[in-house]
Motif scaffolding. Sequence first.
Motif, short mmCIF file in Angstrom:
data_model
loop_
_atom_site.label_atom_id
_atom_site.label_comp_id
_atom_site.label_asym_id
_atom_site.label_seq_id
_atom_site.Cartn_x
_atom_site.Cartn_y
_atom_site.Cartn_z
N ASP A 47 -6.32 4.34 -0.44
CA ASP A 47 -5.47 5.23 0.10
C ASP A 47 -6.06 6.38 0.04
O ASP A 47 -6.71 7.11 -0.91
N SER B 120 2.47 4.41 1.08
CA SER B 120 2.18 5.18 2.17
C SER B 120 2.92 6.54 2.42
O SER B 120 3.79 6.88 1.70
N MET C 210 0.74 -1.17 -0.02
CA MET C 210 -0.06 -0.09 -0.04
C MET C 210 0.84 1.40 0.03
O MET C 210 2.06 1.45 0.61
N PHE D 172 -0.15 -0.64 -4.85
CA PHE D 172 -1.32 -0.18 -4.10
C PHE D 172 -2.61 -0.51 -4.83
O PHE D 172 -3.82 0.14 -4.73
#
Length: 244
Positions: free
Chosen positions: A134, A3, A1, A129
């Motif tokens: 997100d 970040s 993911m 991702f």
Amino acid sequence: MASYKIILFFFYITFLCSSTSKAQPTFLFNNCSSVKTFTANSAFQSDLTTLLSSLASYRTANTDFYNTTVAGQGETAYGLFMCRGDVTLEICHQCVVEATQRLTSDCQFSKEAVIWYDECMLRYSNTSFFSTVDTRPRVGLLNTGNIANPGSFMRLLFKTMNETADVAAKPALDQKKYATKEAFISGFQTLYCLAQCTPDLSPSDCRRCLSGVIGDLNWCCDGKQGGRVLYPSCNVRYELYPFY
Ligand SMILES: *[C@@H]1O[C@H](CO)[C@@H](O)[C@H](O)[C@H]1NC(C)=O
Ligand SMILES: *[C@@H]1O[C@H](CO)[C@@H](O)[C@H](O)[C@H]1NC(C)=O
Ligand SMILES: *[C@@H]1O[C@H](CO)[C@@H](O)[C@H](O)[C@H]1NC(C)=O
Ligand SMILES: *[C@@H]1O[C@H](CO)[C@@H](O)[C@H](O)[C@H]1NC(C)=O
């Protein structure tokens, strides 16, 4: 993911009459990671160049969303673009090409970046991702004009946005997670709402992401005549004039 360590709080002004016909995509904002960087002539740089040119040249299929991966020597580059649900493929392609060019110059050594236009958004990272929600970095854009009755307006806005989000999150035949909805404010004013998620999200993840951006309308745009909140995975916009 993907970040992002620091939350992005950013406000700026969009003007009412910027929505007339235009050839160039309308740039909104970009964010280049200054934490995750690469050096010139590194393997990642060459993977990223391949990734961006693959995104920019993807126009053969009938699509306004595309994700791709470049597994180079060691590190992998992941990227995707999404165009606003109602733009033509030609405008979509133009926007994506411009986005890749702008990221190449503005985010020269970033391993992770996201860029938003009116017509499209594009992002890449060295971390996968895809199919994840997100919510950072986020951007709030507001129309500076004030609303006469902010209390009742914000209630109508949240109600209409929630309904728009419910529709957007439902899987449609064409896979787009996009919806627009209008509501009458009074005899002569109409509220226009738009919600969109990247189509790689599940319906429940899309709805969760949209709940986040809708909740942030208080943060960016309380009592304002127009506004939008942009996350990497979803976005909403409302105005008192038609913009889609
Ligand atoms: C981009 O995002 C990072 C992390 O979310 C934040 O620290 C930075 O301030 C943002 N940059 C700009 C130009 O907004
Ligand atoms: C992405 O890049 C950062 C910074 O260079 C690095 O710390 C991280 O391990 C990389 N992630 C992957 C999955 O390679
Ligand atoms: C695109 O994303 C999906 C997940 O949403 C993933 O399964 C697929 O491998 C990705 N495609 C590419 C070419 O990276
Ligand atoms: C919209 O949905 C949020 C949760 O996603 C909820 O907290 C809020 O009360 C809803 N607002 C309206 C007016 O329906």
